[in-house]
Design an enzyme around this catalytic site. Structure first.
Site, PDB file in Angstrom:
ATOM      1  N   SER A 196       0.821  -1.214   0.000  1.00  0.00           N
ATOM      2  CA  SER A 196       0.000   0.000   0.000  1.00  0.00           C
ATOM      3  C   SER A 196       0.850   1.256   0.000  1.00  0.00           C
ATOM      4  CB  SER A 196      -0.869   0.038   1.258  1.00  0.00           C
ATOM      5  OG  SER A 196      -1.731  -1.046   1.270  1.00  0.00           O
ATOM      6  N   GLU A 250      -5.258  -1.093  -8.676  1.00  0.00           N
ATOM      7  CA  GLU A 250      -4.406  -0.045  -9.230  1.00  0.00           C
ATOM      8  C   GLU A 250      -3.104  -0.670  -9.732  1.00  0.00           C
ATOM      9  OE1 GLU A 250      -5.787   3.742  -6.485  1.00  0.00           O
ATOM     10  OE2 GLU A 250      -4.420   2.304  -5.587  1.00  0.00           O
ATOM     11  N   ASN A 300      -6.646   5.818  -2.212  1.00  0.00           N
ATOM     12  CA  ASN A 300      -6.336   6.186  -0.827  1.00  0.00           C
ATOM     13  C   ASN A 300      -5.961   7.656  -0.683  1.00  0.00           C
ATOM     14  OD1 ASN A 300      -7.015   3.730   0.210  1.00  0.00           O
ATOM     15  ND2 ASN A 300      -4.935   2.914   0.188  1.00  0.00           N
ATOM     16  N   HIS A 326      -2.000  -3.005  -6.848  1.00  0.00           N
ATOM     17  CA  HIS A 326      -2.573  -2.706  -5.529  1.00  0.00           C
ATOM     18  C   HIS A 326      -4.049  -3.085  -5.461  1.00  0.00           C
ATOM     19  CE1 HIS A 326      -3.927   0.323  -2.347  1.00  0.00           C
ATOM     20  NE2 HIS A 326      -3.250  -0.599  -1.716  1.00  0.00           N
TER      21      HIS A 326
HETATM   22  N1  LIG Z   1      -4.609  -5.329   4.772  1.00  0.00           N
HETATM   23  C1  LIG Z   1      -5.022  -4.456   3.871  1.00  0.00           C
HETATM   24  O1  LIG Z   1      -6.132  -3.878   3.981  1.00  0.00           O
HETATM   25  C2  LIG Z   1      -4.163  -4.153   2.666  1.00  0.00           C
HETATM   26  C3  LIG Z   1      -4.745  -3.516   1.546  1.00  0.00           C
HETATM   27  C4  LIG Z   1      -3.963  -3.310   0.395  1.00  0.00           C
HETATM   28  C5  LIG Z   1      -2.618  -3.689   0.387  1.00  0.00           C
HETATM   29  N2  LIG Z   1      -2.070  -4.277   1.499  1.00  0.00           N
HETATM   30  C6  LIG Z   1      -0.652  -4.696   1.427  1.00  0.00           C
HETATM   31  O2  LIG Z   1      -0.612  -6.112   1.262  1.00  0.00           O
HETATM   32  C7  LIG Z   1       0.555  -6.654   1.907  1.00  0.00           C
HETATM   33  C8  LIG Z   1       0.139  -7.754   2.856  1.00  0.00           C
HETATM   34  O3  LIG Z   1      -0.782  -7.247   3.794  1.00  0.00           O
HETATM   35  P1  LIG Z   1      -1.728  -8.201   4.660  1.00  0.00           P
HETATM   36  O4  LIG Z   1      -2.655  -7.303   5.387  1.00  0.00           O
HETATM   37  O5  LIG Z   1      -2.251  -9.305   3.787  1.00  0.00           O
HETATM   38  O6  LIG Z   1      -0.638  -8.816   5.673  1.00  0.00           O
HETATM   39  P2  LIG Z   1      -0.777 -10.066   6.672  1.00  0.00           P
HETATM   40  O7  LIG Z   1       0.019  -9.709   7.868  1.00  0.00           O
HETATM   41  O8  LIG Z   1      -2.212 -10.477   6.823  1.00  0.00           O
HETATM   42  O9  LIG Z   1      -0.034 -11.260   5.878  1.00  0.00           O
HETATM   43  C9  LIG Z   1       1.331 -11.245   5.577  1.00  0.00           C
HETATM   44  C10 LIG Z   1       1.776 -12.682   5.339  1.00  0.00           C
HETATM   45  O10 LIG Z   1       3.106 -12.660   4.783  1.00  0.00           O
HETATM   46  C11 LIG Z   1       3.816 -13.765   5.332  1.00  0.00           C
HETATM   47  N3  LIG Z   1       5.245 -13.497   5.162  1.00  0.00           N
HETATM   48  C12 LIG Z   1       6.034 -12.636   5.852  1.00  0.00           C
HETATM   49  N4  LIG Z   1       7.286 -12.660   5.355  1.00  0.00           N
HETATM   50  C13 LIG Z   1       7.294 -13.561   4.320  1.00  0.00           C
HETATM   51  C14 LIG Z   1       8.266 -14.015   3.402  1.00  0.00           C
HETATM   52  N5  LIG Z   1       9.528 -13.552   3.424  1.00  0.00           N
HETATM   53  N6  LIG Z   1       7.923 -14.929   2.470  1.00  0.00           N
HETATM   54  C15 LIG Z   1       6.645 -15.412   2.423  1.00  0.00           C
HETATM   55  N7  LIG Z   1       5.669 -15.023   3.272  1.00  0.00           N
HETATM   56  C16 LIG Z   1       5.995 -14.097   4.195  1.00  0.00           C
HETATM   57  C17 LIG Z   1       3.342 -13.854   6.774  1.00  0.00           C
HETATM   58  O11 LIG Z   1       3.581 -15.148   7.303  1.00  0.00           O
HETATM   59  C18 LIG Z   1       1.855 -13.534   6.614  1.00  0.00           C
HETATM   60  O12 LIG Z   1       1.095 -14.733   6.413  1.00  0.00           O
HETATM   61  C19 LIG Z   1       1.268  -5.465   2.549  1.00  0.00           C
HETATM   62  O13 LIG Z   1       2.301  -5.041   1.693  1.00  0.00           O
HETATM   63  C20 LIG Z   1       0.176  -4.391   2.656  1.00  0.00           C
HETATM   64  O14 LIG Z   1       0.690  -3.070   2.558  1.00  0.00           O
HETATM   65  C21 LIG Z   1      -2.813  -4.532   2.630  1.00  0.00           C
END
Ligand SMILES: NC(=O)c1ccc[n+]([C@@H]2O[C@H](COP(=O)([O-])OP(=O)(O)OC[C@H]3O[C@@H](n4cnc5c(N)ncnc54)[C@H](O)[C@@H]3O)[C@@H](O)[C@H]2O)c1
Length: 287
Positions: free
Chosen positions: A121, A154, A193, A142
């Protein structure tokens, strides 16, 4: 344009699990990889829960769901997950150094034609591209939470991203039944956003200057602009603490006083009034 047959999603959390599912539902062979076995198990269970609800609502057939799950593989081995991939979508923890290390590793293991996109994000792809030997094949893709429901994606072109990569990413978004917009240049926060942030900033300005109340400002958005929810109700839903942290980080990064958490946000944060999760924010909630 690169033809995409196999997609790899790295990180099986909130976002990655559902990105993998929409890709499998659209007919792609998908690997969902995570370093944490427990996270993969949680992802699998949660996806079965979501899909079962869709089946019972008649949105998809049991056969379609079974075929999608048969195309979706849950693995801990990155090597296996990217060995024959055409397109990698990274959705791991939001830490630049961890993402850079992962991008270098994927670059080493994946076929040279594969595109590597980040769902981050906040981190633009130019901060990751130079960790690889294929900078022109790196971009942002995104998605919005929850991915199974939200339609927009996006696609963000970094200065290093080739037109071919951007076009392939846009086409892929359409193929997984989402609506793409292409940002021709990197900008922090991207489009949706940034617009939301501007709306929330203005709502807080109007409140802090005693122009109207929380309820009235929310009513203006819901009843005049037809928004499904007002900005203060939305802040309560997403968490006033989250808003506080984001602004604090932006302020520390830029030194720009305008980015600092506003007075009303700071007060609520310090009082522990985070919104729905604490029972009180701009509104009160009965538990
Ligand atoms: N949560 C949201 O609303 C949202 C919205 C848009 C974008 N994002 C982006 O998406 C990404 C993930 O967010 P999320 O909320 O799904 O996170 P999350 O914490 O729910 O999940 C992250 C996962 O990544 C795994 N992980 C960590 N390091 C790793 C590695 N080296 N190799 C493989 N797996 C690994 C963890 O075990 C975990 O299961 C972030 O970059 C965030 O900015 C999040």
């Amino acid at each position: 344009m690169t033809e995409i047959k196999q997609i790899t999603v790295v990180g099986s959390g909130v976002m990655g699990s559902q990105i993998a599912m929409v890709s499998a539902l659209a007919g792609f062979d998908v690997y969902l990889q995570d370093i944490n076995e427990e996270s993969l198990k949680v992802a699998e269970d949660s996806l079965h829960g979501h899909i079962n609800k869709r089946i019972s609502k008649g949105k998809i057939s049991l056969l379609e769901a079974e075929k999608a799950f048969a195309r979706l593989k849950f693995v801990t081995s990155l090597e296996k997950a990217v060995a024959e991939t055409d397109f990698v979508i990274e959705a791991i923890v939001e830490k630049l150094d961890v993402k850079r290390q992962l991008f270098a590793e994927i670059d080493r293991l994946a076929p040279s034609h594969a595109i590597i996109a980040t769902n981050s994000s906040t981190i633009v792809s130019s901060k990751l591209a130079d960790a690889t030997n294929r900078p022109e094949k790196i971009c942002n893709l995104h998605f919005f939470n929850p991915v199974l429901v939200m339609e927009l994606v996006e696609v963000v072109k970094g200065p290093q991203t080739s037109d071919e990569t951007a076009d392939t990413a846009v086409e892929l978004v359409k193929q997984i039944n989402k609506t793409p917009i292409l940002l021709k240049k990197e900008i922090s926060g991207f489009v949706a956003n940034r617009i939301l942030g501007a709306l929330i900033d203005e709502a807080i300005y109007l409140l802090e200057n005693d122009i109207a109340t929380v309820e009235e400002i929310d009513l203006a958005c819901t009843k005049a602009l037809n928004h499904p929810i007002g900005p203060f109700a939305l802040l309560d839903l997403t968490g006033i603490d989250v808003n506080y942290y984001i602004r604090q980080v932006l302020y520390e990064e830029t030194g720009d006083e305008n980015q600092k958490p506003q007075k009303v946000i700071t007060e609520k944060y310090l009082n522990g009034e985070y919104g729905r999760k604490t029972g009180k924010g701009f509104y009160s909630y009965n538990s």
